[in-house]
Write a protein that holds these residues in place. Sequence first.
Motif, PDB file in Angstrom:
ATOM      1  N   UNK A 104       0.833  -1.195   0.000  1.00  0.00           N
ATOM      2  CA  UNK A 104       0.000   0.000   0.000  1.00  0.00           C
ATOM      3  C   UNK A 104       0.867   1.245   0.000  1.00  0.00           C
ATOM      4  N   UNK A 105       0.217   2.380  -0.225  1.00  0.00           N
ATOM      5  CA  UNK A 105       0.896   3.674  -0.200  1.00  0.00           C
ATOM      6  C   UNK A 105      -0.140   4.764   0.025  1.00  0.00           C
ATOM      7  N   UNK A 106       0.336   5.929   0.373  1.00  0.00           N
ATOM      8  CA  UNK A 106      -0.512   7.109   0.477  1.00  0.00           C
ATOM      9  C   UNK A 106      -0.136   8.033  -0.677  1.00  0.00           C
ATOM     10  N   UNK A 107      -1.026   8.123  -1.663  1.00  0.00           N
ATOM     11  CA  UNK A 107      -0.736   8.876  -2.883  1.00  0.00           C
ATOM     12  C   UNK A 107      -1.263  10.297  -2.797  1.00  0.00           C
ATOM     13  N   UNK A 108      -0.420  11.244  -3.159  1.00  0.00           N
ATOM     14  CA  UNK A 108      -0.892  12.616  -3.313  1.00  0.00           C
ATOM     15  C   UNK A 108      -1.956  12.614  -4.401  1.00  0.00           C
ATOM     16  N   UNK A 109      -2.955  13.452  -4.250  1.00  0.00           N
ATOM     17  CA  UNK A 109      -4.100  13.450  -5.153  1.00  0.00           C
ATOM     18  C   UNK A 109      -3.666  13.565  -6.624  1.00  0.00           C
ATOM     19  N   UNK A 110      -2.599  14.317  -6.890  1.00  0.00           N
ATOM     20  CA  UNK A 110      -2.127  14.490  -8.265  1.00  0.00           C
ATOM     21  C   UNK A 110      -1.513  13.212  -8.826  1.00  0.00           C
ATOM     22  N   UNK A 111      -1.121  12.274  -7.965  1.00  0.00           N
ATOM     23  CA  UNK A 111      -0.462  11.046  -8.407  1.00  0.00           C
ATOM     24  C   UNK A 111      -1.398   9.842  -8.452  1.00  0.00           C
ATOM     25  N   UNK A 112      -2.658  10.021  -8.074  1.00  0.00           N
ATOM     26  CA  UNK A 112      -3.579   8.888  -7.998  1.00  0.00           C
ATOM     27  C   UNK A 112      -3.696   8.182  -9.349  1.00  0.00           C
ATOM     28  N   UNK A 113      -3.850   8.918 -10.440  1.00  0.00           N
ATOM     29  CA  UNK A 113      -3.995   8.287 -11.760  1.00  0.00           C
ATOM     30  C   UNK A 113      -2.778   7.442 -12.122  1.00  0.00           C
ATOM     31  N   UNK A 114      -1.598   7.915 -11.778  1.00  0.00           N
ATOM     32  CA  UNK A 114      -0.375   7.155 -12.029  1.00  0.00           C
ATOM     33  C   UNK A 114      -0.453   5.791 -11.357  1.00  0.00           C
ATOM     34  N   UNK A 115      -0.838   5.763 -10.085  1.00  0.00           N
ATOM     35  CA  UNK A 115      -0.907   4.506  -9.350  1.00  0.00           C
ATOM     36  C   UNK A 115      -2.077   3.634  -9.824  1.00  0.00           C
ATOM     37  N   UNK A 116      -3.199   4.256 -10.221  1.00  0.00           N
ATOM     38  CA  UNK A 116      -4.320   3.488 -10.771  1.00  0.00           C
ATOM     39  C   UNK A 116      -3.876   2.734 -12.025  1.00  0.00           C
ATOM     40  N   UNK A 117      -3.108   3.396 -12.889  1.00  0.00           N
ATOM     41  CA  UNK A 117      -2.611   2.754 -14.117  1.00  0.00           C
ATOM     42  C   UNK A 117      -1.648   1.601 -13.813  1.00  0.00           C
ATOM     43  N   UNK A 118      -1.092   1.590 -12.603  1.00  0.00           N
ATOM     44  CA  UNK A 118      -0.159   0.534 -12.207  1.00  0.00           C
ATOM     45  C   UNK A 118      -0.827  -0.561 -11.378  1.00  0.00           C
ATOM     46  N   UNK A 119      -2.162  -0.518 -11.287  1.00  0.00           N
ATOM     47  CA  UNK A 119      -2.888  -1.588 -10.620  1.00  0.00           C
ATOM     48  C   UNK A 119      -3.332  -1.314  -9.197  1.00  0.00           C
ATOM     49  N   UNK A 120      -2.997  -0.166  -8.656  1.00  0.00           N
ATOM     50  CA  UNK A 120      -3.444   0.175  -7.308  1.00  0.00           C
ATOM     51  C   UNK A 120      -4.896   0.637  -7.341  1.00  0.00           C
ATOM     52  N   UNK A 121      -5.567   0.536  -6.198  1.00  0.00           N
ATOM     53  CA  UNK A 121      -6.938   1.009  -6.044  1.00  0.00           C
ATOM     54  C   UNK A 121      -7.008   1.925  -4.831  1.00  0.00           C
ATOM     55  N   UNK A 122      -7.851   2.947  -4.913  1.00  0.00           N
ATOM     56  CA  UNK A 122      -8.032   3.839  -3.763  1.00  0.00           C
ATOM     57  C   UNK A 122      -8.862   3.125  -2.701  1.00  0.00           C
ATOM     58  N   UNK A 123      -8.588   3.487  -1.440  1.00  0.00           N
ATOM     59  CA  UNK A 123      -9.301   2.933  -0.292  1.00  0.00           C
ATOM     60  C   UNK A 123      -9.756   4.105   0.564  1.00  0.00           C
ATOM     61  N   UNK A 124     -11.048   4.180   0.837  1.00  0.00           N
ATOM     62  CA  UNK A 124     -11.552   5.212   1.735  1.00  0.00           C
ATOM     63  C   UNK A 124     -11.593   6.594   1.103  1.00  0.00           C
ATOM     64  N   UNK A 125     -11.653   7.571   1.988  1.00  0.00           N
ATOM     65  CA  UNK A 125     -11.771   8.970   1.592  1.00  0.00           C
ATOM     66  C   UNK A 125     -10.396   9.636   1.556  1.00  0.00           C
ATOM     67  N   UNK A 126     -10.352  10.827   0.975  1.00  0.00           N
ATOM     68  CA  UNK A 126      -9.101  11.591   0.984  1.00  0.00           C
ATOM     69  C   UNK A 126      -8.779  12.016   2.410  1.00  0.00           C
TER      70      UNK A 126
END
Length: 138
Positions: A104-126
């Motif tokens: 897991x990781x804590x992604x800055x909002x600007x980097x979320x798309x980068x991690x989504x393209x690499x297979x990560x999924x968001x969990x919970x709220x910002x």
Amino acid sequence: MRIEKFDLSNTLLFREAFKIREEVFIGELNISPALEFEFEEESTHYLFFDENDKPIATARFRETTEGYKIERFAVLKSYRNKGLGKIILKVLLDDLIPLNKPIYLNAQIEAVDFYLRSGFKTVGETFIDAGVVHYKMV
């Protein structure tokens, strides 16, 4: 290009990685230097060098009670959006996936798309960390 994996005992590589983190997190994002230097001894660090042997990106991971946390992922501004972040992330994931624990990781909002393209999924709220909006991603 090459990526070096190291621990805090390699002070030369750590100094280079920290210069990148200073430029990105402290210089660009105005994160307090006091918040930037923590968990260094228990982390495994990575440093990405370009074809001229210049350090251009860094990241680290550490084991927590939740699994392996990827942190301090930073690419120098002039090297962004060239696919280099994806390369260093793949190296980290290649090392972590065989360990068979959550990643897991804590992604800055600007980097979320980068991690989504690499297979990560968001969990919970910002949430706010060091004054920056983040999502937890797994």
